[in-house]
Design a protein around this motif. Structure first.
Motif, PDB file in Angstrom:
ATOM      1  N   ALA A 271       5.449  -1.730   6.945  1.00  0.00           N
ATOM      2  CA  ALA A 271       4.072  -1.450   7.863  1.00  0.00           C
ATOM      3  C   ALA A 271       4.427  -0.320   8.854  1.00  0.00           C
ATOM      4  O   ALA A 271       5.590   0.253   8.757  1.00  0.00           O
ATOM      5  CB  ALA A 271       3.993  -2.637   8.871  1.00  0.00           C
ATOM      6  N   TYR A 272       3.187   0.526   9.210  1.00  0.00           N
ATOM      7  CA  TYR A 272       3.456   1.579  10.122  1.00  0.00           C
ATOM      8  C   TYR A 272       4.032   1.191  11.454  1.00  0.00           C
ATOM      9  O   TYR A 272       3.276   0.372  12.079  1.00  0.00           O
ATOM     10  CB  TYR A 272       2.318   2.267  10.076  1.00  0.00           C
TER      11      TYR A 272
ATOM     12  N   GLU B  36       4.439   2.461  14.244  1.00  0.00           N
ATOM     13  CA  GLU B  36       3.861   2.619  15.643  1.00  0.00           C
ATOM     14  C   GLU B  36       2.467   2.118  15.600  1.00  0.00           C
ATOM     15  O   GLU B  36       1.604   2.247  16.807  1.00  0.00           O
ATOM     16  CB  GLU B  36       3.924   4.299  15.849  1.00  0.00           C
ATOM     17  N   LEU B  37       1.840   1.672  14.738  1.00  0.00           N
ATOM     18  CA  LEU B  37       0.677   0.806  14.575  1.00  0.00           C
ATOM     19  C   LEU B  37       0.727  -0.470  14.860  1.00  0.00           C
ATOM     20  O   LEU B  37       1.671  -1.189  14.709  1.00  0.00           O
ATOM     21  CB  LEU B  37       0.059   1.049  13.236  1.00  0.00           C
TER      22      LEU B  37
ATOM     23  N   GLU C 191      -3.879  -3.152  13.625  1.00  0.00           N
ATOM     24  CA  GLU C 191      -4.173  -1.560  13.051  1.00  0.00           C
ATOM     25  C   GLU C 191      -3.724  -1.684  11.657  1.00  0.00           C
ATOM     26  O   GLU C 191      -4.293  -0.992  10.946  1.00  0.00           O
ATOM     27  CB  GLU C 191      -3.678  -0.611  14.042  1.00  0.00           C
TER      28      GLU C 191
ATOM     29  N   GLU D 123      -6.257  -3.374   9.501  1.00  0.00           N
ATOM     30  CA  GLU D 123      -7.425  -2.643   9.719  1.00  0.00           C
ATOM     31  C   GLU D 123      -7.508  -1.549   8.322  1.00  0.00           C
ATOM     32  O   GLU D 123      -8.381  -1.532   7.691  1.00  0.00           O
ATOM     33  CB  GLU D 123      -7.807  -1.972  10.811  1.00  0.00           C
ATOM     34  N   ILE D 124      -6.147  -0.930   8.187  1.00  0.00           N
ATOM     35  CA  ILE D 124      -6.110   0.065   7.224  1.00  0.00           C
ATOM     36  C   ILE D 124      -6.266  -0.650   5.941  1.00  0.00           C
ATOM     37  O   ILE D 124      -6.925  -0.215   4.912  1.00  0.00           O
ATOM     38  CB  ILE D 124      -4.632   0.645   7.443  1.00  0.00           C
TER      39      ILE D 124
END
Lengths: 298, 262
Positions: free
Chosen positions: A88-89, A91-92, A96, A99-100
């Motif tokens: 996963a990203y 910083e998100l 979020e 949501e992506i």
């Protein structure tokens, strides 16, 4: 028959190394398929090939009836996946990241994200950055991404990784309900063989790139070795009495694999009582999946 | 189109949330201030003498304290500094997917890999172009505050073409950085590529072959080595355009066909 996953002579070679060799695998629609193998056996290579991430050297893959294209084309809208460790990203936030995924899958239902957050017990962490999650919750996020769009087929590489015992039970029940209530096909690899044992309808065992065994749960039940375990206060006399049954003494217990003893334990009980070494414990035990797996891959 | 919009939304969110583009923009924003500092030094020679080495360096780089020199400094900084900072940004946009192990999440989606790459290129191009415009506007503000003499609208138009043109030529070469970051599976190989291209561009420019090397051309366009009409020909622009297409082509092909094992 229209399989959820079908491979024909699927092979992948890296130079002289055979990551996969002529794998013919069939996963029926609606079943839970457990995929077992030692580290480096070819599990992840196979999964990446199903998902069009690795091009086969030979053979082909069909997923949900569609051939996986050389350029990575496939029925991805109907598939959820978790390959190796979740990603996963960092910083998100959890929300979020989801949501992506939601936008990438073109999900119209505005409640879908909140539902999956609640289903995977991520509500308290929804606004926390993914990079700050514990490994267990990171795994839950990976599973949430895989499940978000209500896929027909779930391809999960080690879904129980990093989860605590309560989490393992929770995910097991979730996967079972998806398969039984919604007819979702689940293809899962796992090192936790007890989990596979509890979940899978069918099991495939891969070893050194080859699918060495593929069988359903009932057949596996038949193939697992059984033995009679006897405990008594006079171990020496008991072994002498049962010498015709080839007893093996292990950790103060006697193990007997002779089918006559396994099928008729009462004969053993009678013999021991008559010899003056009555059993304090007498039980037929079946080898677990782990023992079966190790026996097969030795 | 809807898929592209979704991918653009995702890439923009990733860009906005990360500190990397922010710090690159912050670093780039120093350029007009440095140029302004040089102007202050050159406007006050007595003060410049007292500053010793900094004064000498300022004279070497800038010449005289006027808008021509100031804009020339900005154009060169965008061409050379942009080649480095834009490449770092591109390396991060593509390479982070491997560093964060999220690349595998982009490969089996209803949105095609080509669409995701296109979104990455668009977001990178817009971000770098906005950065350049920001530098230009900030430069005007700094120049006004420092009270540099010799401003004219004609000079402003020429400077705009120099700076934006240099940036555009730098931006169209970024697909190569994207390819190196992708095939190298991380942003570190892209940083190595930046060092390599900057060094080679210097050598090519010094030996007079800069008009044939794509990575020398943006700096030559900026006027770093003299009037661009004398240094560059039509072949130079064709080379940059061809290199851009080649870089984009290999990047798309790599994402489409290479084995993704990370």
């Amino acid at each position: 028959m229209n399989y959820a996953i079908e491979t024909n002579k699927l092979s992948k070679y890296y130079g002289n190394f055979r990551a996969l060799h002529k794998v013919d695998l069939r996963v029926k629609r609606g079943e839970i398929y457990g995929f077992l193998g030692l580290n480096g056996a070819g599990k992840t290579t196979a999964i990446r090939t199903f998902l069009g991430m690795i091009r086969p050297s030979e053979g082909n893959v069909k997923v949900l009836g569609q051939a996986i294209g050389l350029g990575g084309g496939g029925p991805w809208a109907k598939i959820g996946h978790l390959v190796e460790s979740p990603a996963a990203y960092p910083e998100l936030s959890v929300r979020e990241n989801l949501e992506i995924s939601s936008r990438m899958h073109g999900i119209q239902n505005p409640k879908a994200m909140q539902d999956i957050i609640e289903k995977l017990s991520l509500a308290s962490y929804a606004d926390r950055k993914a990079g700050a999650l514990s490994s267990g919750n990171f795994q839950r996020l990976g599973l949430a991404r895989a499940l978000l769009h209500g896929p027909e087929l779930l391809i999960l590489d080690e879904p129980a990784n990093a989860l605590d015992p309560a989490g393992i039970v929770e995910i097991r029940e979730l996967l079972l309900s998806l398969a039984r209530e919604l007819g979702t096909t689940i293809f899962m690899s796992s090192h936790i063989l007890a989990e596979v044992d509890l979940l899978a309808d069918r099991i495939g065992i891969i070893h050194k790139g080859e699918l060495i065994e593929e069988l359903d749960a009932a057949r596996l039940e038949e193939l697992r070795a059984k033995q009679l375990v006897v405990e008594t206060r006079d171990l020496i006399k008991a072994c002498e009495t049962l010498c015709d049954f080839e007893p093996v003494s292990v950790n103060g217990k006697i193990n007997i694999k002779d089918p006559r003893a396994v099928q008729s334990p009462e004969i053993i009980a009678t013999l021991l009582v008559q010899a003056g070494a009555p059993p304090t414990h007498l039980a037929v035990e079946q080898e677990n999946l782990e023992e079966y797996f190790l026996r097969l891959t030795k | 189109m809807k898929n592209l919009m979704s991918a653009l939304w995702a890439e923009t969110l990733k860009m906005r949330r990360s500190t990397v583009p922010f710090f690159i923009t912050l670093g780039f924003s120093m350029v007009p201030w440095i140029g302004g500092l040089f102007m202050i030094i050159m406007k006050d020679p007595e003060g410049a003498k007292e500053m010793g080495l900094i004064s000498t360096k300022a004279q070497l780089m800038a010449g005289t304290a006027d808008w021509v020199t100031f804009f020339s400094f900005l154009a060169q900084a965008v061409a050379v500094g942009g080649a480095i900072l834009f490449s770092i940004l591109t390396g991060w946009v593509f390479g982070r997917e491997f560093a964060d192990r999220t690349a595998k999440e982009l490969l089996a989606l209803p949105v095609s890999r080509a669409t995701i790459l296109t979104a990455k290129f668009i977001v990178t191009a817009i971000w770098t172009m906005v950065m350049t415009l920001w530098i230009f506007l900030l430069g005007l503000l700094v120049g006004y505050l420092v009270d540099i003499p010799g401003f004219s609208m004609e000079l402003l138009r020429t400077a705009f073409v120099d700076i934006i043109g240099s940036a555009l030529l730098t931006i169209v070469l970024l697909p190569f950085v994207a390819f190196v970051a992708s095939s190298g599976r991380g942003y570190m190989p892209a940083f190595g590529w930046v060092v390599f291209t900057v060094a080679v561009a210097q050598v090519a420019a010094l030996t007079g072959w800069g008009d044939w090397l794509p990575w020398s051309i943006p700096a030559l366009f900026s006027g770093a080595a003299g009037p661009r009409a004398e240094l560059l020909g039509m072949h130079s622009y064709v080379i940059v355009f061809t290199a851009s297409l080649l870089g984009a082509f290999v990047t798309y092909r790599w994402w489409q066909y290479a084995d993704q094992t990370k």
